[in-house]
Design an enzyme around this catalytic site. Structure first.
Site, mmCIF file in Angstrom:
data_model
loop_
_atom_site.group_PDB
_atom_site.id
_atom_site.type_symbol
_atom_site.label_atom_id
_atom_site.label_comp_id
_atom_site.label_asym_id
_atom_site.label_seq_id
_atom_site.Cartn_x
_atom_site.Cartn_y
_atom_site.Cartn_z
ATOM 1 N N TYR A 92 0.868 -1.190 0.000
ATOM 2 C CA TYR A 92 0.000 0.000 0.000
ATOM 3 C C TYR A 92 0.903 1.238 0.000
ATOM 4 C CZ TYR A 92 -3.674 3.051 1.990
ATOM 5 O OH TYR A 92 -4.546 4.075 2.239
ATOM 6 N N LYS A 165 -6.299 -0.798 -2.183
ATOM 7 C CA LYS A 165 -7.282 -0.466 -1.136
ATOM 8 C C LYS A 165 -8.086 -1.712 -0.769
ATOM 9 C CE LYS A 165 -6.715 4.062 -0.583
ATOM 10 N NZ LYS A 165 -6.673 4.864 0.643
HETATM 11 O O1 LIG Z 1 -3.956 6.142 -0.216
HETATM 12 C C1 LIG Z 1 -3.555 6.653 0.844
HETATM 13 O O2 LIG Z 1 -2.463 6.362 1.367
HETATM 14 C C2 LIG Z 1 -4.426 7.591 1.606
HETATM 15 C C3 LIG Z 1 -5.304 8.425 0.790
HETATM 16 O O3 LIG Z 1 -6.412 7.762 0.298
HETATM 17 C C4 LIG Z 1 -4.615 9.252 -0.232
HETATM 18 O O4 LIG Z 1 -5.210 9.481 -1.289
HETATM 19 O O5 LIG Z 1 -3.511 9.722 0.030
HETATM 20 MN MN LIG Z 2 -6.963 8.284 -1.672
#
Ligand SMILES: O=C(O)C[C@H](O)C(=O)O
Ligand SMILES: [Mn+2]
Ligand SMILES: NC(=O)c1ccc[n+]([C@@H]2O[C@H](COP(=O)([O-])OP(=O)(O)OC[C@H]3O[C@@H](n4cnc5c(N)ncnc54)[C@H](O)[C@@H]3O)[C@@H](O)[C@H]2O)c1
Length: 542
Positions: A92, A165
């Site tokens: 992520y 996600k």
């Molecule tokens: O994706 C992430 O780390 C958090 C958030 O949704 C973002 O757009 O930064």
């Molecule tokens: Mn985001």
């Protein structure tokens, strides 16, 4: 047609690889298709983990984990369960940003996503149906990739954020990975680099805007409702001009959620409440400065505002606690180019003797004396020493959240914030930060990333078969994280650690489900929030 055995090995939802027993190998036509040794999931996980450790860059580590994900979901999530805090930044944020930037060059597999093209609104249904391949889809994360994290427009490359996600949904809350569908809406891109790249895999056209774009979104939502009526539709990384408009249109009609507006709002509020626990101050005594009043910034302002109202302030009183700063400087009611979400929170020039000079953050901080300063601006380093020291000069425990992602875009580094405030700042960051020792105290830094909250929110809503996701359910989620950190411990974080993500996602899910039940918004048979959450948790076991 694939042979029966090959079909099994090529199906990531069913494949067990070397863990297929001899009986299973006979049953599924796998004899001769695998080396003779039968492994346990534990052995498979140990091997992969050793291989993971031998890789010398995080993008290569990610690549390995994605290979496991693409071939064997159970093993992937078993590994995630064992190493959640270590793997989160790799699968992520922040490494996902690199993967998105290199998507075309590294492309191997489509990752079981649905790819929709703005050129073919007539094919939406077929495309979704083919991608779902008969699976009972309950959760969709869709992106059009206009605003990927803070790195801008990435066209079809953005599909990785939908996939990522959803991975976090399963790892954190236990959504069955065979019931999810990542969706990429390829509406073109304004990223010149992609448009010129020979490798680009998306539509090589400028981003389609206005009515044709919104008509496509409407068709997409209709198709989702028709094909997957029990699903939650999660929107991710849409642009500033579309995200809120889509949410406003659909939030009372279907089960939907905008992560950048609502997820970020919840986690930021939870972080500020955590900071209040530590400082023993009241939320209603704070002055909020939102630096970067876009999708996330306004989502945060709205959640904080709603909480002030819940704590007894009138709308007029509550609004006085906010100062929005965007490209133009402090936002006044006559500032040109205000967005519809900014308008209700603007200030009047007559409040300041030097209103026309309030165009840079330092001048604004000097004039406003914020006690809570939140960055969602994509402007790295904008919370500099002068700004931070000025904030700290007027409040004993300044609450400072540089939330822009990925790492290279953060408004400040946590270590600098501690140094500049002599350890007083109560900090949360968008990306994970290791513990920091400063003047003999070890400081834990909370991660105010929506990943800490959306899995529980979505899972709770799905478990309760909620009809919509409303403000009460979001508020329940924001309060679910309080009490999980000991505020008396020196250096305590404002939010619980990612290593406990699975535990607290369950608590968030239970409270969200309970809120749906209490409001009469749950499914007919659903009466016991804890029970339905427990029953629906998927575990990565063969
Ligand atoms: O994706 C992430 O780390 C958090 C958030 O949704 C973002 O757009 O930064
Ligand atoms: Mn985001
Ligand atoms: N931590 C989290 O959970 C989380 C969640 C969502 C978004 N974010 C981060 O927040 C950032 C913004 O995301 P978004 O979706 O709100 O994008 P957005 O484009 O909707 O908003 C960004 C805002 O910053 C403003 N801005 C740009 N330059 C500025 C400057 N020099 N001074 C002040 N404001 C400026 C823009 O005009 C815009 O209003 C991204 O880096 C994203 O990664 C973090």
């Amino acid at each position: 047609m694939l042979r029966k055995g090959m079909q099994m090995l090529n199906d990531p939802f069913k494949n067990k690889g070397t863990a297929f027993t001899i009986e299973e190998r006979k049953k599924y036509g796998l004899l001769g298709l695998l080396p003779s040794c039968v492994r346990t999931i534990e052995e498979q996980a140990d091997e992969i983990y050793r291989l993971y450790q031998s890789k010398n860059s995080r993008i290569e580590q990610r690549h390995l984990l994605m290979e496991v994900f693409n071939t064997n979901r159970t093993l992937f999530f078993y590994l995630m369960e064992k190493h959640i805090a270590e793997f989160m930044p790799v699968v992520y944020d922040p490494v996902i940003a690199e993967a998105i930037e290199q998507y075309n060059e590294r492309y191997i597999k489509p990752q079981d996503a649905a790819y929709l093209s703005i050129e073919h609104p007539d094919l939406i249904k077929e495309e979704l149906t083919d991608a779902a391949d008969g699976r009972d889809i309950r959760l969709i994360v869709v992106t059009d990739a206009e605003g990927i994290l803070g790195i801008g427009d990435w066209g079809v490359n953005g599909v990785d954020i939908s996939v990522g996600k959803l991975m976090v949904y399963t790892a954190a809350a236990g959504i069955d990975p065979s019931q999810v569908l990542p969706v990429s809406i390829d509406a073109g891109t304004n990223n010149e680099k992609l448009l010129k790249s020979a490798n680009y895999l998306g539509n090589r056209i400028k981003r389609v805007e206005g009515q044709p774009y919104f008509d496509f979104i409407d068709k997409f939502v209709d198709a989702v409702e028709g094909l997957f009526p029990k699903s939650l539709l999660h929107f991710e990384d849409f642009g500033r001009g579309t995200a809120a408009r889509i949410l406003d249109k659909y939030q009372d009609k279907i089960l939907t959620f905008n992560d950048d507006i609502q997820g970020t709002g919840i986690i930021a509020l939870a972080g500020v409440l955590g900071a209040m626990n530590i400082s023993k101050e009241k939320l209603t005594d704070q002055t909020f400065l939102t630096f970067g009043a876009g999708t996330a910034g306004m989502g945060i302002a709205k959640m904080l505002y709603d909480e002030l109202i819940r704590q007894g302030l009138t709308p007029e009183e509550a609004k006085k606690h906010f100062y929005l700063v965007d490209k133009q400087g402090l936002l006044f009611d006559d500032t040109p180019g205000l967005t519809p979400k900014q308008k209700p929170f603007t200030r009047q020039r007559s409040e300041f003797a030097n209103a026309d000079e309030l165009t840079n953050l330092l001048a604004i901080v000097k004039a406003v004396h914020p006690t809570v300063m939140i960055g969602t601006s994509t402007q790295p380093g904008s919370f500099d020493e002068a700004v931070v020291k000025e904030v700290a000069a007027h409040t004993p425990r300044p609450v400072i959240f540089p939330l822009s992602n990925p790492t290279k875009l953060a408004e400040a580094k946590a270590a600098d914030l501690l140094k500049w405030t002599d350890g007083k700042a109560l900090i949360a960051t968008g990306i994970p930060v290791k513990d920091i020792e400063y003047n003999g105290t070890v400081y834990q830094i909370g991660q105010a990333n929506n990943a800490l909250i959306y899995p529980g929110v979505g899972f709770g809503a799905l478990a309760a078969e909620a009809k919509v996701l409303n403000d009460n359910m979001l508020a329940a989620a924001a309060h679910a994280l309080s009490g999980l950190v000991d505020p008396e411990k020196p250096g305590a974080a404002v939010l619980p650690p990612v290593s406990k993500l699975t535990e607290f996602s369950k608590r968030v899910a239970e409270l969200v489900a309970e809120s749906a039940i209490d409001q009469g918004l749950a499914g007919d048979e659903i009466t016991d929030a804890k029970k339905v959450v427990e029953e629906k948790i998927w575990k990565p076991r063969y």
